[in-house]
Design a protein around this motif. Sequence first.
Motif, PDB file in Angstrom:
ATOM      1  N   LEU A   1      -5.808   6.817 -10.310  1.00  0.00           N
ATOM      2  CA  LEU A   1      -7.088   6.223  -9.932  1.00  0.00           C
ATOM      3  C   LEU A   1      -6.993   4.699  -9.891  1.00  0.00           C
ATOM      4  CD1 LEU A   1      -9.921   7.359  -9.277  1.00  0.00           C
ATOM      5  CD2 LEU A   1     -10.559   6.882 -11.636  1.00  0.00           C
ATOM      6  N   ARG A   2      -6.295   4.106 -10.856  1.00  0.00           N
ATOM      7  CA  ARG A   2      -6.116   2.650 -10.868  1.00  0.00           C
ATOM      8  C   ARG A   2      -5.342   2.186  -9.637  1.00  0.00           C
ATOM      9  NH1 ARG A   2      -5.216   3.467 -16.475  1.00  0.00           N
ATOM     10  NH2 ARG A   2      -2.956   3.339 -16.194  1.00  0.00           N
ATOM     11  N   GLU A   3      -4.314   2.932  -9.281  1.00  0.00           N
ATOM     12  CA  GLU A   3      -3.540   2.576  -8.090  1.00  0.00           C
ATOM     13  C   GLU A   3      -4.397   2.675  -6.826  1.00  0.00           C
ATOM     14  OE1 GLU A   3       0.416   1.855  -7.825  1.00  0.00           O
ATOM     15  OE2 GLU A   3      -0.942   0.855  -9.218  1.00  0.00           O
ATOM     16  N   LEU A   4      -5.226   3.713  -6.778  1.00  0.00           N
ATOM     17  CA  LEU A   4      -6.093   3.913  -5.614  1.00  0.00           C
ATOM     18  C   LEU A   4      -7.045   2.726  -5.438  1.00  0.00           C
ATOM     19  CD1 LEU A   4      -6.822   6.007  -3.383  1.00  0.00           C
ATOM     20  CD2 LEU A   4      -8.583   6.870  -4.930  1.00  0.00           C
ATOM     21  N   GLU A   5      -7.572   2.223  -6.544  1.00  0.00           N
ATOM     22  CA  GLU A   5      -8.518   1.106  -6.488  1.00  0.00           C
ATOM     23  C   GLU A   5      -7.863  -0.184  -5.992  1.00  0.00           C
ATOM     24  OE1 GLU A   5     -11.653   2.178 -10.073  1.00  0.00           O
ATOM     25  OE2 GLU A   5      -9.706   1.287 -10.590  1.00  0.00           O
ATOM     26  N   ARG A   6      -6.541  -0.273  -6.081  1.00  0.00           N
ATOM     27  CA  ARG A   6      -5.826  -1.502  -5.700  1.00  0.00           C
ATOM     28  C   ARG A   6      -5.302  -1.481  -4.263  1.00  0.00           C
ATOM     29  NH1 ARG A   6      -2.491  -1.524 -11.395  1.00  0.00           N
ATOM     30  NH2 ARG A   6      -4.223  -2.249 -12.714  1.00  0.00           N
ATOM     31  N   ILE A   7      -5.499  -0.357  -3.576  1.00  0.00           N
ATOM     32  CA  ILE A   7      -5.047  -0.287  -2.184  1.00  0.00           C
ATOM     33  C   ILE A   7      -5.912  -1.204  -1.323  1.00  0.00           C
ATOM     34  CG2 ILE A   7      -4.990   1.230  -0.166  1.00  0.00           C
ATOM     35  CD1 ILE A   7      -3.936   3.431  -1.919  1.00  0.00           C
ATOM     36  N   LYS A   8      -5.278  -1.926  -0.419  1.00  0.00           N
ATOM     37  CA  LYS A   8      -5.973  -2.965   0.348  1.00  0.00           C
ATOM     38  C   LYS A   8      -6.552  -2.448   1.669  1.00  0.00           C
ATOM     39  CE  LYS A   8      -3.000  -6.622  -1.563  1.00  0.00           C
ATOM     40  NZ  LYS A   8      -2.199  -5.704  -2.405  1.00  0.00           N
ATOM     41  N   LYS A   9      -5.758  -1.771   2.476  1.00  0.00           N
ATOM     42  CA  LYS A   9      -6.218  -1.341   3.793  1.00  0.00           C
ATOM     43  C   LYS A   9      -7.006  -0.038   3.695  1.00  0.00           C
ATOM     44  CE  LYS A   9      -2.543  -3.544   6.489  1.00  0.00           C
ATOM     45  NZ  LYS A   9      -1.454  -3.333   7.479  1.00  0.00           N
ATOM     46  N   GLU A  10      -8.097   0.033   4.462  1.00  0.00           N
ATOM     47  CA  GLU A  10      -9.001   1.187   4.356  1.00  0.00           C
ATOM     48  C   GLU A  10      -8.360   2.482   4.817  1.00  0.00           C
ATOM     49  OE1 GLU A  10     -12.804   0.304   6.139  1.00  0.00           O
ATOM     50  OE2 GLU A  10     -13.474  -0.518   4.220  1.00  0.00           O
ATOM     51  N   GLU A  11      -7.509   2.415   5.862  1.00  0.00           N
ATOM     52  CA  GLU A  11      -6.865   3.649   6.318  1.00  0.00           C
ATOM     53  C   GLU A  11      -5.935   4.211   5.245  1.00  0.00           C
ATOM     54  OE1 GLU A  11      -4.666   0.272   8.605  1.00  0.00           O
ATOM     55  OE2 GLU A  11      -6.660   0.678   7.766  1.00  0.00           O
ATOM     56  N   ASN A  12      -5.304   3.320   4.459  1.00  0.00           N
ATOM     57  CA  ASN A  12      -4.435   3.770   3.373  1.00  0.00           C
ATOM     58  C   ASN A  12      -5.262   4.269   2.184  1.00  0.00           C
ATOM     59  OD1 ASN A  12      -2.139   3.023   4.841  1.00  0.00           O
ATOM     60  ND2 ASN A  12      -2.227   0.929   4.085  1.00  0.00           N
ATOM     61  N   LEU A  13      -6.415   3.638   1.981  1.00  0.00           N
ATOM     62  CA  LEU A  13      -7.321   4.093   0.926  1.00  0.00           C
ATOM     63  C   LEU A  13      -7.813   5.501   1.232  1.00  0.00           C
ATOM     64  CD1 LEU A  13      -8.902   3.495  -1.644  1.00  0.00           C
ATOM     65  CD2 LEU A  13     -10.641   2.359  -0.256  1.00  0.00           C
TER      66      LEU A  13
ATOM     67  N   ASP B   1       0.828  -1.206   0.000  1.00  0.00           N
ATOM     68  CA  ASP B   1       0.000   0.000   0.000  1.00  0.00           C
ATOM     69  C   ASP B   1       0.864   1.260   0.000  1.00  0.00           C
ATOM     70  OD1 ASP B   1      -2.278  -1.497  -0.035  1.00  0.00           O
ATOM     71  OD2 ASP B   1      -2.967  -0.927   1.971  1.00  0.00           O
ATOM     72  N   LEU B   2       1.962   1.228   0.746  1.00  0.00           N
ATOM     73  CA  LEU B   2       2.851   2.393   0.802  1.00  0.00           C
ATOM     74  C   LEU B   2       3.426   2.701  -0.576  1.00  0.00           C
ATOM     75  CD1 LEU B   2       4.350   4.588   2.337  1.00  0.00           C
ATOM     76  CD2 LEU B   2       6.103   2.902   2.945  1.00  0.00           C
ATOM     77  N   GLU B   3       3.823   1.660  -1.287  1.00  0.00           N
ATOM     78  CA  GLU B   3       4.353   1.862  -2.638  1.00  0.00           C
ATOM     79  C   GLU B   3       3.275   2.419  -3.559  1.00  0.00           C
ATOM     80  OE1 GLU B   3       7.794  -1.548  -3.114  1.00  0.00           O
ATOM     81  OE2 GLU B   3       5.691  -2.196  -3.082  1.00  0.00           O
ATOM     82  N   ARG B   4       2.045   1.944  -3.373  1.00  0.00           N
ATOM     83  CA  ARG B   4       0.957   2.466  -4.201  1.00  0.00           C
ATOM     84  C   ARG B   4       0.684   3.941  -3.890  1.00  0.00           C
ATOM     85  NH1 ARG B   4      -0.797  -1.385  -7.228  1.00  0.00           N
ATOM     86  NH2 ARG B   4      -0.968  -3.548  -6.531  1.00  0.00           N
ATOM     87  N   LEU B   5       0.747   4.304  -2.614  1.00  0.00           N
ATOM     88  CA  LEU B   5       0.550   5.708  -2.254  1.00  0.00           C
ATOM     89  C   LEU B   5       1.633   6.580  -2.871  1.00  0.00           C
ATOM     90  CD1 LEU B   5      -0.490   5.403   1.508  1.00  0.00           C
ATOM     91  CD2 LEU B   5      -1.929   6.165  -0.390  1.00  0.00           C
ATOM     92  N   GLU B   6       2.859   6.083  -2.870  1.00  0.00           N
ATOM     93  CA  GLU B   6       3.956   6.825  -3.502  1.00  0.00           C
ATOM     94  C   GLU B   6       3.724   6.952  -5.003  1.00  0.00           C
ATOM     95  OE1 GLU B   6       7.290   4.514  -2.296  1.00  0.00           O
ATOM     96  OE2 GLU B   6       7.543   5.570  -0.374  1.00  0.00           O
ATOM     97  N   SER B   7       3.214   5.871  -5.605  1.00  0.00           N
ATOM     98  CA  SER B   7       2.920   5.910  -7.043  1.00  0.00           C
ATOM     99  C   SER B   7       1.806   6.902  -7.345  1.00  0.00           C
ATOM    100  CB  SER B   7       2.519   4.518  -7.544  1.00  0.00           C
ATOM    101  OG  SER B   7       3.586   3.609  -7.433  1.00  0.00           O
ATOM    102  N   ILE B   8       0.793   6.921  -6.465  1.00  0.00           N
ATOM    103  CA  ILE B   8      -0.320   7.858  -6.665  1.00  0.00           C
ATOM    104  C   ILE B   8       0.197   9.294  -6.664  1.00  0.00           C
ATOM    105  CG2 ILE B   8      -2.351   8.833  -5.497  1.00  0.00           C
ATOM    106  CD1 ILE B   8      -3.048   5.944  -4.656  1.00  0.00           C
TER     107      ILE B   8
END
Length: 285
Positions: free
Chosen positions: A42-54, A22-29
């Motif tokens: 938006l695609r990266e956001l949809e793939r985040i698993k934990k709700e707090e990270n979403l 999730d951290l890597e996805r947040l960095e990518s976002i």
Amino acid sequence: MGKLDELFGKLSESMGGDSKSDLERLESIEEFLSSGDFEAALRELERIKKEENLYVGAVIFVRTLVNPPDDLPLNGSIALEYLTRLLPIINGIENWRYRALALSEVAMAFYLLGDEFNGDLALKSALNLGKVAGDDVLSSMLRELIKRELIEKAAHAFSLVRDRKRIDFLLSQLVEVLYLSGELEKADAALSHIQDPFYKAIALYNLALVEAGRDKNAALAFVENAIKFAEEIENKNARIELLIKLGDLKAQLAGKGISLAELILRPSPSELSEHGEHADDENQD
């Protein structure tokens, strides 16, 4: 080939080929948003698993739409389109707290982008969730509305907060916002609605800081008024701490020292009524 690439990407992910955290996805976002690639973000956001990270990713996305980088001019209609596309993702968050806070961010973005209708819908949903999630969530949303000077939108929300101290805290912030915007009568009205002397003193202290660099006489008047309310604070530790801060500011404004001991050792009204002439006995040790 774009659709095929997307399909194979999803197949690869389902087979364990995508191991991004999730951290890597947040960095990518953040990287995608800074370069203007909102679709990829938006695609990266949809793939985040934990709700707090979403929730974090959604807030980053929303705030970028409202305040894009200087080198990335963003058309208002495009920003509104992406805000609308974010709603299903946010509504999929099961945690009431995170969904309420994310929806309030979306609501404020709609307002700032000129879409009052959708802003009202999102804010209504956020406030309904906030009532269930707790006063701290409501007060957090209200604080953001006040900070962004969306005062009218915050008015109804005040009635939903049940904790009186939270209301006084929010009103103390509202006083400063109204004062800075030149709404002096409204600022005075907000101040008069504060019940806790601590928050009245804090509000006046903040106004003194505002005026300190431009009108020392006005700043001193605010400090003097704040000291009067600070002396009414029943909690001794809070009273002393605030009186020290007010004393320091008064000394700076007046250009001379003042007797902090006299301010600090002065009993509160409740102590006077309870102990009579011996109210200062606790300070004699």
